[in-house]
Motif scaffolding. Structure first.
Motif, PDB file in Angstrom:
ATOM      1  N   ASP A 115      12.371  15.569  -8.172  1.00 27.48           N
ATOM      2  CA  ASP A 115      12.855  16.797  -8.800  1.00 27.48           C
ATOM      3  C   ASP A 115      13.139  16.603 -10.285  1.00 27.48           C
ATOM      4  O   ASP A 115      12.857  17.485 -11.087  1.00 27.48           O
ATOM      5  CB  ASP A 115      14.098  17.311  -8.067  1.00 27.48           C
ATOM      6  CG  ASP A 115      13.783  17.686  -6.632  1.00 27.48           C
ATOM      7  OD1 ASP A 115      12.761  18.360  -6.401  1.00 27.48           O
ATOM      8  OD2 ASP A 115      14.553  17.293  -5.737  1.00 27.48           O
ATOM      9  N   ALA A 116      13.676  15.459 -10.644  1.00 23.16           N
ATOM     10  CA  ALA A 116      14.020  15.202 -12.046  1.00 23.16           C
ATOM     11  C   ALA A 116      12.837  14.687 -12.858  1.00 23.16           C
ATOM     12  O   ALA A 116      12.770  14.912 -14.060  1.00 23.16           O
ATOM     13  CB  ALA A 116      15.170  14.199 -12.128  1.00 23.16           C
ATOM     14  N   GLU A 117      11.897  13.989 -12.214  1.00 25.14           N
ATOM     15  CA  GLU A 117      10.871  13.257 -12.950  1.00 25.14           C
ATOM     16  C   GLU A 117       9.461  13.819 -12.883  1.00 25.14           C
ATOM     17  O   GLU A 117       8.603  13.426 -13.678  1.00 25.14           O
ATOM     18  CB  GLU A 117      10.832  11.798 -12.459  1.00 25.14           C
ATOM     19  CG  GLU A 117      12.136  11.057 -12.686  1.00 25.14           C
ATOM     20  CD  GLU A 117      12.091   9.641 -12.137  1.00 25.14           C
ATOM     21  OE1 GLU A 117      11.123   8.908 -12.445  1.00 25.14           O
ATOM     22  OE2 GLU A 117      13.021   9.271 -11.389  1.00 25.14           O
ATOM     23  N   ILE A 118       9.171  14.729 -11.951  1.00 23.33           N
ATOM     24  CA  ILE A 118       7.777  15.124 -11.743  1.00 23.33           C
ATOM     25  C   ILE A 118       7.149  15.760 -12.979  1.00 23.33           C
ATOM     26  O   ILE A 118       5.984  15.498 -13.281  1.00 23.33           O
ATOM     27  CB  ILE A 118       7.620  16.033 -10.496  1.00 23.33           C
ATOM     28  CG1 ILE A 118       6.143  16.099 -10.069  1.00 23.33           C
ATOM     29  CG2 ILE A 118       8.202  17.411 -10.723  1.00 23.33           C
ATOM     30  CD1 ILE A 118       5.558  14.812  -9.589  1.00 23.33           C
ATOM     31  N   ALA A 119       7.891  16.564 -13.710  1.00 21.27           N
ATOM     32  CA  ALA A 119       7.316  17.190 -14.910  1.00 21.27           C
ATOM     33  C   ALA A 119       6.880  16.133 -15.909  1.00 21.27           C
ATOM     34  O   ALA A 119       5.774  16.195 -16.461  1.00 21.27           O
ATOM     35  CB  ALA A 119       8.316  18.153 -15.553  1.00 21.27           C
ATOM     36  N   GLY A 120       7.716  15.144 -16.142  1.00 28.14           N
ATOM     37  CA  GLY A 120       7.378  14.072 -17.079  1.00 28.14           C
ATOM     38  C   GLY A 120       6.240  13.208 -16.579  1.00 28.14           C
ATOM     39  O   GLY A 120       5.368  12.804 -17.355  1.00 28.14           O
ATOM     40  N   ILE A 121       6.230  12.921 -15.278  1.00 27.66           N
ATOM     41  CA  ILE A 121       5.171  12.077 -14.701  1.00 27.66           C
ATOM     42  C   ILE A 121       3.806  12.735 -14.890  1.00 27.66           C
ATOM     43  O   ILE A 121       2.858  12.110 -15.374  1.00 27.66           O
ATOM     44  CB  ILE A 121       5.454  11.810 -13.202  1.00 27.66           C
ATOM     45  CG1 ILE A 121       6.662  10.879 -13.039  1.00 27.66           C
ATOM     46  CG2 ILE A 121       4.218  11.236 -12.505  1.00 27.66           C
ATOM     47  CD1 ILE A 121       7.184  10.783 -11.610  1.00 27.66           C
ATOM     48  N   ILE A 122       3.701  14.003 -14.510  1.00 25.60           N
ATOM     49  CA  ILE A 122       2.401  14.674 -14.602  1.00 25.60           C
ATOM     50  C   ILE A 122       2.035  14.962 -16.053  1.00 25.60           C
ATOM     51  O   ILE A 122       0.871  14.795 -16.449  1.00 25.60           O
ATOM     52  CB  ILE A 122       2.371  15.948 -13.742  1.00 25.60           C
ATOM     53  CG1 ILE A 122       2.507  15.577 -12.264  1.00 25.60           C
ATOM     54  CG2 ILE A 122       1.078  16.732 -13.979  1.00 25.60           C
ATOM     55  CD1 ILE A 122       2.607  16.767 -11.325  1.00 25.60           C
ATOM     56  N   SER A 123       2.992  15.355 -16.871  1.00 27.15           N
ATOM     57  CA  SER A 123       2.693  15.606 -18.292  1.00 27.15           C
ATOM     58  C   SER A 123       2.197  14.338 -18.974  1.00 27.15           C
ATOM     59  O   SER A 123       1.210  14.369 -19.718  1.00 27.15           O
ATOM     60  CB  SER A 123       3.946  16.123 -19.006  1.00 27.15           C
ATOM     61  OG  SER A 123       4.285  17.400 -18.532  1.00 27.15           O
ATOM     62  N   ARG A 124       2.864  13.222 -18.712  1.00 27.89           N
ATOM     63  CA  ARG A 124       2.447  11.935 -19.301  1.00 27.89           C
ATOM     64  C   ARG A 124       1.042  11.565 -18.827  1.00 27.89           C
ATOM     65  O   ARG A 124       0.204  11.125 -19.613  1.00 27.89           O
ATOM     66  CB  ARG A 124       3.465  10.854 -18.934  1.00 27.89           C
ATOM     67  CG  ARG A 124       3.173   9.506 -19.557  1.00 27.89           C
ATOM     68  CD  ARG A 124       4.259   8.470 -19.238  1.00 27.89           C
ATOM     69  NE  ARG A 124       4.316   8.179 -17.807  1.00 27.89           N
ATOM     70  CZ  ARG A 124       5.337   8.496 -17.008  1.00 27.89           C
ATOM     71  NH1 ARG A 124       6.401   9.103 -17.472  1.00 27.89           N
ATOM     72  NH2 ARG A 124       5.293   8.196 -15.723  1.00 27.89           N
ATOM     73  N   PHE A 125       0.777  11.772 -17.538  1.00 28.75           N
ATOM     74  CA  PHE A 125      -0.549  11.478 -16.999  1.00 28.75           C
ATOM     75  C   PHE A 125      -1.606  12.352 -17.685  1.00 28.75           C
ATOM     76  O   PHE A 125      -2.648  11.848 -18.116  1.00 28.75           O
ATOM     77  CB  PHE A 125      -0.586  11.676 -15.484  1.00 28.75           C
ATOM     78  CG  PHE A 125      -1.966  11.570 -14.929  1.00 28.75           C
ATOM     79  CD1 PHE A 125      -2.597  10.339 -14.834  1.00 28.75           C
ATOM     80  CD2 PHE A 125      -2.662  12.699 -14.544  1.00 28.75           C
ATOM     81  CE1 PHE A 125      -3.900  10.242 -14.363  1.00 28.75           C
ATOM     82  CE2 PHE A 125      -3.957  12.608 -14.061  1.00 28.75           C
ATOM     83  CZ  PHE A 125      -4.572  11.378 -13.967  1.00 28.75           C
ATOM     84  N   ASN A 126      -1.342  13.654 -17.787  1.00 24.57           N
ATOM     85  CA  ASN A 126      -2.302  14.556 -18.449  1.00 24.57           C
ATOM     86  C   ASN A 126      -2.604  14.077 -19.871  1.00 24.57           C
ATOM     87  O   ASN A 126      -3.759  14.050 -20.302  1.00 24.57           O
ATOM     88  CB  ASN A 126      -1.763  15.985 -18.494  1.00 24.57           C
ATOM     89  CG  ASN A 126      -1.755  16.654 -17.146  1.00 24.57           C
ATOM     90  OD1 ASN A 126      -2.445  16.242 -16.226  1.00 24.57           O
ATOM     91  ND2 ASN A 126      -0.962  17.703 -17.023  1.00 24.57           N
ATOM     92  N   GLU A 127      -1.576  13.707 -20.600  1.00 21.90           N
ATOM     93  CA  GLU A 127      -1.756  13.238 -21.974  1.00 21.90           C
ATOM     94  C   GLU A 127      -2.530  11.922 -22.022  1.00 21.90           C
ATOM     95  O   GLU A 127      -3.303  11.687 -22.956  1.00 21.90           O
ATOM     96  CB  GLU A 127      -0.395  13.087 -22.651  1.00 21.90           C
ATOM     97  CG  GLU A 127       0.264  14.434 -22.900  1.00 21.90           C
ATOM     98  CD  GLU A 127       1.732  14.337 -23.266  1.00 21.90           C
ATOM     99  OE1 GLU A 127       2.280  13.209 -23.357  1.00 21.90           O
ATOM    100  OE2 GLU A 127       2.352  15.405 -23.454  1.00 21.90           O
ATOM    101  N   SER A 128      -2.371  11.080 -20.997  1.00 22.17           N
ATOM    102  CA  SER A 128      -3.098   9.805 -20.973  1.00 22.17           C
ATOM    103  C   SER A 128      -4.607  10.030 -20.865  1.00 22.17           C
ATOM    104  O   SER A 128      -5.391   9.159 -21.240  1.00 22.17           O
ATOM    105  CB  SER A 128      -2.618   8.918 -19.814  1.00 22.17           C
ATOM    106  OG  SER A 128      -3.162   9.334 -18.568  1.00 22.17           O
ATOM    107  N   LEU A 129      -4.991  11.194 -20.355  1.00 19.75           N
ATOM    108  CA  LEU A 129      -6.410  11.551 -20.241  1.00 19.75           C
ATOM    109  C   LEU A 129      -6.884  12.365 -21.441  1.00 19.75           C
ATOM    110  O   LEU A 129      -8.004  12.863 -21.448  1.00 19.75           O
ATOM    111  CB  LEU A 129      -6.649  12.353 -18.962  1.00 19.75           C
ATOM    112  CG  LEU A 129      -6.436  11.614 -17.650  1.00 19.75           C
ATOM    113  CD1 LEU A 129      -6.567  12.579 -16.476  1.00 19.75           C
ATOM    114  CD2 LEU A 129      -7.399  10.451 -17.517  1.00 19.75           C
ATOM    115  N   GLY A 130      -6.013  12.531 -22.424  1.00 20.69           N
ATOM    116  CA  GLY A 130      -6.372  13.316 -23.596  1.00 20.69           C
ATOM    117  C   GLY A 130      -6.054  14.784 -23.456  1.00 20.69           C
ATOM    118  O   GLY A 130      -6.425  15.582 -24.319  1.00 20.69           O
TER     119      GLY A 130
END
Length: 150
Positions: free
Chosen positions: A54-69
């Motif tokens: 609940d606290a981390e999912i937004a950051g996890i997926i946003s960081r992943f998206n950015e890692s792919l450009g």
């Protein structure tokens, strides 16, 4: 919405790869499918209690998206409402599928109504669900209440 047949998983190792790959930002864009989203979610909820979804999912997926450009903005990338609806749906699914192998449970999830790509539209109008406001933060449904434990 077009019907898509879910692509089933063969092994628990595939699910672990997706969950850990999401955390490590090591997946390819091609691996990050609808099925992978749900597989990673189920994995994180059941196998990684050290991750506060609940606290981390937004950051996890946003960081992943950015890692792919990718870019997380009003038009693309991380979508908070859809993500949180599916997290709640996977939790609901796990109430009746708490045991068994990862691949078996993920495949059952994908075959269920909750696993469908259009499941959030049971609760949201297309206009609200795909709005910038719903992408930026969770918005309550406008068509029907979300099932508990949402």
């Amino acid at each position: 919405m077009t019907d898509f047949l879910p692509r089933p998983f063969v092994s628990d190792a595939e699910i672990i790869h997706l969950g850990e790959g999401l955390l490590a930002c090591s997946l390819t864009r091609e691996e990050w499918t609808h099925e992978a989203h749900l597989a990673a979610c189920l994995y994180l909820l059941t196998e990684r209690q050290d991750v506060d979804i609940d606290a981390e999912i937004a950051g996890i997926i946003s960081r992943f998206n950015e890692s792919l450009g990718g870019v997380n903005d009003d038009a693309g990338g991380y979508h908070d409402t859809i993500t949180r609806v599916y997290v709640a749906g996977v939790r609901l699914f796990l109430r009746t599928h708490a045991s068994g192998g990862l691949a078996g449970r993920v495949n059952a999830l994908l075959e269920s109504r909750i696993g469908r790509r259009d499941w959030p539209l049971d609760f949201y109008s297309r206009e609200l669900l795909f709005s910038a406001r719903a992408r930026r933060g969770f918005v309550p449904p406008d068509r029907a209440p979300l099932p508990e434990p949402c």
